[in-house]
Design a protein around this motif. Structure first.
Motif, PDB file in Angstrom:
ATOM      1  N   CYS A   1       0.821  -1.220   0.000  1.00 24.81           N
ATOM      2  CA  CYS A   1       0.000   0.000   0.000  1.00 24.81           C
ATOM      3  C   CYS A   1       0.850   1.262   0.000  1.00 24.81           C
ATOM      4  O   CYS A   1       0.424   2.294  -0.492  1.00 24.81           O
ATOM      5  N   ILE A   2       2.048   1.183   0.564  1.00 24.87           N
ATOM      6  CA  ILE A   2       2.959   2.327   0.610  1.00 24.87           C
ATOM      7  C   ILE A   2       4.058   2.088  -0.404  1.00 24.87           C
ATOM      8  O   ILE A   2       4.881   1.188  -0.237  1.00 24.87           O
ATOM      9  N   VAL A   3       4.089   2.877  -1.451  1.00 24.70           N
ATOM     10  CA  VAL A   3       5.076   2.736  -2.515  1.00 24.70           C
ATOM     11  C   VAL A   3       5.872   4.027  -2.625  1.00 24.70           C
ATOM     12  O   VAL A   3       5.308   5.113  -2.694  1.00 24.70           O
ATOM     13  N   GLY A   4       7.198   3.907  -2.651  1.00 27.57           N
ATOM     14  CA  GLY A   4       8.052   5.077  -2.677  1.00 27.57           C
ATOM     15  C   GLY A   4       8.293   5.603  -1.275  1.00 27.57           C
ATOM     16  O   GLY A   4       8.153   4.887  -0.279  1.00 27.57           O
ATOM     17  N   LYS A   5       8.658   6.838  -1.148  1.00 29.02           N
ATOM     18  CA  LYS A   5       8.917   7.453   0.151  1.00 29.02           C
ATOM     19  C   LYS A   5       7.616   7.542   0.932  1.00 29.02           C
ATOM     20  O   LYS A   5       6.654   8.154   0.478  1.00 29.02           O
ATOM     21  N   PRO A   6       7.541   6.936   2.127  1.00 31.66           N
ATOM     22  CA  PRO A   6       6.280   6.920   2.884  1.00 31.66           C
ATOM     23  C   PRO A   6       5.887   8.300   3.388  1.00 31.66           C
ATOM     24  O   PRO A   6       6.716   9.211   3.468  1.00 31.66           O
TER      25      PRO A   6
ATOM     26  N   LEU B   1      -2.929 -10.022  -0.641  1.00 34.95           N
ATOM     27  CA  LEU B   1      -1.759  -9.311  -0.145  1.00 34.95           C
ATOM     28  C   LEU B   1      -0.977 -10.238   0.773  1.00 34.95           C
ATOM     29  O   LEU B   1      -1.493 -11.279   1.204  1.00 34.95           O
ATOM     30  N   THR B   2       0.263  -9.858   1.070  1.00 34.00           N
ATOM     31  CA  THR B   2       1.049 -10.632   2.021  1.00 34.00           C
ATOM     32  C   THR B   2       1.116  -9.887   3.348  1.00 34.00           C
ATOM     33  O   THR B   2       1.231  -8.663   3.387  1.00 34.00           O
ATOM     34  N   VAL B   3       1.038 -10.642   4.424  1.00 32.58           N
ATOM     35  CA  VAL B   3       1.182 -10.125   5.778  1.00 32.58           C
ATOM     36  C   VAL B   3       2.219 -10.998   6.478  1.00 32.58           C
ATOM     37  O   VAL B   3       2.047 -12.219   6.551  1.00 32.58           O
ATOM     38  N   ASP B   4       3.302 -10.378   6.934  1.00 29.06           N
ATOM     39  CA  ASP B   4       4.393 -11.112   7.567  1.00 29.06           C
ATOM     40  C   ASP B   4       4.885 -12.259   6.686  1.00 29.06           C
ATOM     41  O   ASP B   4       5.173 -13.359   7.158  1.00 29.06           O
TER      42      ASP B   4
ATOM     43  N   VAL C   1      -1.334  -1.843   4.595  1.00 24.15           N
ATOM     44  CA  VAL C   1      -0.252  -1.883   5.574  1.00 24.15           C
ATOM     45  C   VAL C   1       0.397  -0.511   5.579  1.00 24.15           C
ATOM     46  O   VAL C   1       1.007  -0.100   4.595  1.00 24.15           O
ATOM     47  N   GLY C   2       0.244   0.217   6.679  1.00 21.09           N
ATOM     48  CA  GLY C   2       0.642   1.611   6.718  1.00 21.09           C
ATOM     49  C   GLY C   2       1.918   1.874   7.487  1.00 21.09           C
ATOM     50  O   GLY C   2       2.603   0.961   7.940  1.00 21.09           O
ATOM     51  N   PRO C   3       2.265   3.148   7.659  1.00 20.68           N
ATOM     52  CA  PRO C   3       3.480   3.524   8.381  1.00 20.68           C
ATOM     53  C   PRO C   3       3.313   3.398   9.887  1.00 20.68           C
ATOM     54  O   PRO C   3       2.208   3.227  10.399  1.00 20.68           O
ATOM     55  N   ALA C   4       4.434   3.462  10.598  1.00 17.76           N
ATOM     56  CA  ALA C   4       4.457   3.456  12.068  1.00 17.76           C
ATOM     57  C   ALA C   4       3.868   2.182  12.654  1.00 17.76           C
ATOM     58  O   ALA C   4       3.300   2.195  13.747  1.00 17.76           O
TER      59      ALA C   4
END
Length: 336
Positions: free
Chosen positions: A35-40, A222-225, A293-296
């Motif tokens: 979900c996050i592609v490139g600089k987050p 999607l993949t998780v872990d 799947v996001g930041p932090a």
């Protein structure tokens, strides 16, 4: 665990994806739905958000997919407008952009007469949006990470079934998996496989997923872990569930027919996604869920909710909500 690596990657360019300069890189299997592609994004101001995070006074929005790319959030969705004639609703696939998940642009239509988008990247890093039309499934390719320019439509899996909706792709490193819902009166989840997106797809079979004696819809692979998962909505009651792929080799298309029993994603009820009666009959609680799947170290779930199912030809005036979790079990909604 790659989803937690995203948290460590704040402020740097993720190597698997589109770099900050816009050039494409090879996408490893399982990273095609990152979900996050490139600089987050530097951060998400959760305290400033409120549900629904995306809504319009005269447009219904559902079947959404969330993507961060090119320095912005992009929400792709089924754009519903009311019409005076039956079926009293017109569908397009549209996208809106935001820098903060709070302020969104006016929807921009990217496919007319279409619905139920999903977004994925091919092994070369190019974005692909899939969706359905009256003629069947289609896909388009993006020319860059800003997602503001798309190719002409290409047919996707035509001829596999008489009616195909809710298409979703997964690039496994050994070809590409296509999941879709087939049928009219009796509907079912189908899996197909092709050696490449441009090659013909071949039916593999029907996955062993049953919820409330029925099938599932609105798919997201999607993949998780490091393990392949499926987010899908129960065809009965319209509730979000998370499934884990069976223990076989994902390179073997038949493995994609076997899944865990599934776990419902317990999205809190709020005013915008509550109503009288039963969810999916009188209102929508958390339809067409999409996991990001996001930041932090946070995982974000978007979903469609409505207080009724009379507007827009019976689909209801749907709006998009957001919830977050650190364990995919306990979900929290914005405070405002």
């Amino acid at each position: 665990m790659w989803r937690r690596l995203l948290a460590l990657g704040l402020g740097v360019v993720i190597s698997l994806g589109v770099a900050s300069g816009g050039s494409a890189a090879v996408v490893a299997p399982g990273q095609d739905h990152a979900c996050i592609v490139g600089k987050p994004p530097a951060s998400i101001d959760w305290s400033a958000l409120h549900n629904p995070v995306l809504s319009y006074a005269s447009i219904g929005v559902k079947d959404q997919a969330l993507q961060w790319s090119g320095g912005s959030w992009h929400m792709l969705f089924s754009d519903m407008t009311a019409t005076a004639h039956a079926p009293h609703v017109h569908f397009d696939v549209a996208v809106a952009q935001s820098s903060d998940l709070l302020h969104w642009t006016t929807p921009r239509v990217i496919a007319t007469g279409a619905a139920s988008p999903d977004i994925v990247r091919d092994p070369a890093g190019q974005f692909i949006v899939t969706y359905q039309t009256p003629a069947g499934l289609e896909y388009r390719l993006s020319s860059g990470p800003s997602l503001d320019s798309w190719s002409r439509p290409y047919a996707l899996g035509h001829g596999l079934a008489r009616r195909m909706i809710d298409g979703a792709l997964a690039f496994t490193g050994h070809g590409v998996i296509l999941g879709f819902k087939a049928g009219t009166t009796t509907q079912h989840f189908e899996i197909a496989w092709a050696p490449a997106l441009s090659k013909p797809f071949h039916l593999v079979g029907r996955p062993d997923i049953v919820l409330y004696g029925d099938t599932v819809e609105n798919y997201e692979f999607l993949t998780v872990d490091g393990a392949w998962h499926l987010v899908a909505t129960s065809n009965t009651l319209d509730q979000p569930f998370l499934f884990t792929l069976g223990s076989g080799d994902p390179a073997d298309p038949s493995t994609w027919l076997h899944w865990s029993a599934g776990r419902q994603l317990a999205v809190p009820a709020q005013a915008f996604n509550s109503g009288t009666g039963i969810s999916s009959v009188g209102y929508e609680h958390a339809n067409s869920a999409f996991l990001c799947v996001g930041p932090a170290g946070q995982d974000y779930l978007t979903y469609a909710g409505s207080t009724e199912l009379t507007a827009f030809g019976g689909w209801g005036h749907a709006r998009i909500g957001l919830a977050r979790s650190t364990d995919l079990t306990t979900w929290q909604v914005p405070p405002n």
